[in-house]
Scaffold this motif. Structure first.
Motif, short mmCIF file in Angstrom:
data_model
loop_
_atom_site.label_atom_id
_atom_site.label_comp_id
_atom_site.label_asym_id
_atom_site.label_seq_id
_atom_site.Cartn_x
_atom_site.Cartn_y
_atom_site.Cartn_z
N VAL B 68 0.88 -1.22 -0.02
CA VAL B 68 -0.08 -0.07 -0.09
C VAL B 68 0.62 1.34 -0.06
O VAL B 68 1.47 1.57 0.80
CB VAL B 68 -0.94 0.08 1.09
CG1 VAL B 68 -2.03 1.51 1.28
CG2 VAL B 68 -1.79 -1.06 1.21
N GLY B 69 1.05 2.02 -1.12
CA GLY B 69 1.74 3.00 -1.22
C GLY B 69 0.88 4.50 -0.98
O GLY B 69 -0.34 4.15 -0.75
N GLU B 70 1.66 5.45 -1.14
CA GLU B 70 1.02 6.77 -1.02
C GLU B 70 -0.33 6.80 -1.98
O GLU B 70 -1.44 7.29 -1.58
CB GLU B 70 1.70 7.63 -1.16
CG GLU B 70 1.39 9.19 -0.79
CD GLU B 70 1.20 9.27 0.66
OE1 GLU B 70 0.26 10.10 1.24
OE2 GLU B 70 1.92 8.75 1.58
N GLN B 71 -0.14 6.54 -3.28
CA GLN B 71 -1.14 6.81 -4.18
C GLN B 71 -1.64 5.60 -4.66
O GLN B 71 -2.75 5.48 -5.48
CB GLN B 71 -0.60 7.85 -5.25
CG GLN B 71 -0.35 9.12 -4.80
CD GLN B 71 0.26 10.29 -5.66
OE1 GLN B 71 0.58 9.73 -6.62
NE2 GLN B 71 0.50 11.37 -5.07
N THR B 72 -0.93 4.39 -4.58
CA THR B 72 -1.46 3.39 -5.39
C THR B 72 -1.19 2.00 -4.30
O THR B 72 -0.52 2.07 -3.48
CB THR B 72 -0.56 2.77 -6.58
OG1 THR B 72 0.68 2.81 -6.02
CG2 THR B 72 -0.73 4.13 -7.59
N LEU B 73 -2.03 1.09 -4.82
CA LEU B 73 -1.97 -0.24 -4.21
C LEU B 73 -1.18 -1.20 -5.27
O LEU B 73 -1.80 -1.28 -6.44
CB LEU B 73 -3.33 -0.88 -3.69
CG LEU B 73 -3.46 -2.34 -3.41
CD1 LEU B 73 -2.50 -2.54 -2.28
CD2 LEU B 73 -4.57 -2.79 -3.39
N THR B 74 -0.28 -1.77 -5.05
CA THR B 74 0.18 -2.97 -5.71
C THR B 74 0.30 -4.24 -5.23
O THR B 74 0.72 -4.42 -4.27
CB THR B 74 1.93 -2.50 -6.22
OG1 THR B 74 2.00 -0.98 -6.51
CG2 THR B 74 2.66 -3.07 -7.20
N VAL B 75 -0.37 -5.10 -6.06
CA VAL B 75 -0.49 -6.49 -5.75
C VAL B 75 0.53 -7.19 -6.86
O VAL B 75 0.44 -6.83 -7.96
CB VAL B 75 -1.60 -7.10 -5.73
CG1 VAL B 75 -1.79 -8.52 -5.70
CG2 VAL B 75 -2.38 -6.45 -4.59
N ALA B 76 1.18 -8.18 -6.39
CA ALA B 76 2.23 -8.82 -7.40
C ALA B 76 2.04 -10.41 -6.98
O ALA B 76 1.57 -10.78 -6.03
CB ALA B 76 3.55 -8.56 -7.44
N LEU B 77 1.96 -11.22 -8.18
CA LEU B 77 2.10 -12.68 -8.07
C LEU B 77 3.50 -13.13 -8.57
O LEU B 77 3.71 -12.60 -9.72
CB LEU B 77 0.96 -13.27 -9.08
CG LEU B 77 -0.43 -13.13 -8.63
CD1 LEU B 77 -1.30 -13.77 -9.60
CD2 LEU B 77 -0.79 -13.86 -7.16
N GLU B 78 3.97 -14.04 -7.77
CA GLU B 78 5.34 -14.38 -8.22
C GLU B 78 5.35 -16.09 -8.42
O GLU B 78 4.67 -16.56 -7.58
CB GLU B 78 6.59 -14.23 -7.45
CG GLU B 78 6.93 -12.69 -7.69
CD GLU B 78 8.16 -12.29 -6.85
OE1 GLU B 78 8.96 -13.34 -6.71
OE2 GLU B 78 8.30 -11.57 -6.68
N ASP B 79 5.73 -16.71 -9.40
CA ASP B 79 5.84 -18.14 -9.67
C ASP B 79 6.92 -18.35 -10.62
O ASP B 79 7.76 -17.80 -11.12
CB ASP B 79 4.51 -18.62 -10.29
CG ASP B 79 4.59 -18.17 -11.88
OD1 ASP B 79 3.81 -17.22 -12.00
OD2 ASP B 79 5.05 -18.61 -12.67
N GLU B 80 7.18 -20.01 -10.44
CA GLU B 80 8.49 -20.51 -11.17
C GLU B 80 7.94 -21.42 -12.21
O GLU B 80 8.63 -22.34 -12.88
CB GLU B 80 9.45 -21.19 -9.92
CG GLU B 80 10.01 -20.34 -9.15
CD GLU B 80 10.87 -21.01 -8.14
OE1 GLU B 80 10.55 -21.87 -7.66
OE2 GLU B 80 11.86 -20.45 -7.82
N ALA B 81 6.80 -20.99 -12.72
CA ALA B 81 6.21 -21.86 -13.90
C ALA B 81 6.64 -21.39 -14.97
O ALA B 81 7.69 -20.72 -15.30
CB ALA B 81 4.76 -21.92 -13.94
N VAL B 82 6.43 -21.79 -16.18
CA VAL B 82 6.78 -21.49 -17.71
C VAL B 82 6.72 -20.05 -17.72
O VAL B 82 5.84 -19.42 -17.31
CB VAL B 82 6.34 -22.22 -18.74
CG1 VAL B 82 6.70 -23.78 -19.01
CG2 VAL B 82 4.73 -22.26 -18.81
#
Lengths: 112, 139
Positions: B68-82
């Protein structure tokens, strides 16, 4: 919230009441009810959606599956869908292929 | 928020969805924006679980983070698939066809791309990184 799907068939109409969250994990349960309704050769498929809080594209694919299983002549009614679910149907053009109603209209749906 | 690591199985979609909705609530997103973000993350996670790992012939995890940043919400997904860049999928051009005549596929990615304010993809150190950014409402 857990997904629930229940099917009733009467007067040639398959009525599936959906509630909770329909994601890819839940979709097979919905598809199983569609298959049961298709096996009974229903003339209409009615999806009661007011309790459905969430629908991912797996739900859209289930609608395609229904059209393919039952035939394009079987109308699919979507009853009481919540705003966000309706938005997904519209964004993807699915609203052209189903009949969306705010509430169950027996006169319209049951006239076979 | 504390990151969430879940096994790449369909039953993890529920916990991922709850995590995203909690982040959206912390960031003050309205209901519609929260729904769209959750849908976007859910669709991409479904692809990772349903195609990415099976195609790589392995099992693995999905890491979910929220900032949760000042102006934005950043959600990330990380994986080791192809490696898979969803932006490489062309926008489906059959939205006006009756559904029984449509090719299946591409709908989930389309909904994901449409739903967020900004979407980014990176492949770094053998990991896919799908990044979803939502503007926070003015306070």
């Amino acid at each position: 919230m857990a997904f629930n799907s229940s099917l009733e068939i009467s007067k040639g109409i398959g009525r599936i009441t959906l509630s909770g969250e329909l994601d890819a994990a839940a979709a097979p349960v919905f598809r199983a009810d569609i298959e049961k309704a298709a096996a009974e050769n229903v003339k209409r498929l009615v999806l009661m959606m007011s309790g459905l809080d969430y629908m991912a594209s797996a739900g859209l694919r289930a609608l395609v599956f229904a059209k393919q299983k039952m035939g394009a002549q079987v109308d699919i009614y979507v009853i009481g869908a919540q705003e966000s679910v309706t938005e997904t149907l519209e964004l993807t053009g699915f609203h052209h292929s189903v009949i969306a109603l705010d509430s169950y209209d027996a006169a319209q749906i049951e006239e076979l | 928020m504390e990151p969430l690591t879940v096994p790449a199985v369909l039953d993890s979609l529920g916990p991922i969805g709850r995590y995203v909705l909690e982040a959206a609530s912390m960031a003050g997103l309205d209901r519609k924006a929260a729904y769209r973000l959750r849908l976007a993350v859910d669709e991409i996670a479904t692809n990772i679980i349903g195609y990415g790992y099976p195609k790589a012939g392995k099992t693995g995890d999905v890491l979910v983070t929220a900032d949760v940043g000042e102006q934005t919400l950043t959600v990330a997904l990380e994986d080791e698939a192809v490696p898979f860049d969803p932006r490489a999928l062309t926008r489906p051009d059959h939205m006006d066809l009756p559904i029984e005549e449509r090719p299946i596929g591409g709908l989930g990615v389309f909904l994901a791309m449409e739903g967020v304010d900004e979407y980014q993809y990176e492949y770094v150190k053998n990991r896919n990184r799908n990044i979803f950014i939502m503007k926070r409402p003015d306070r």
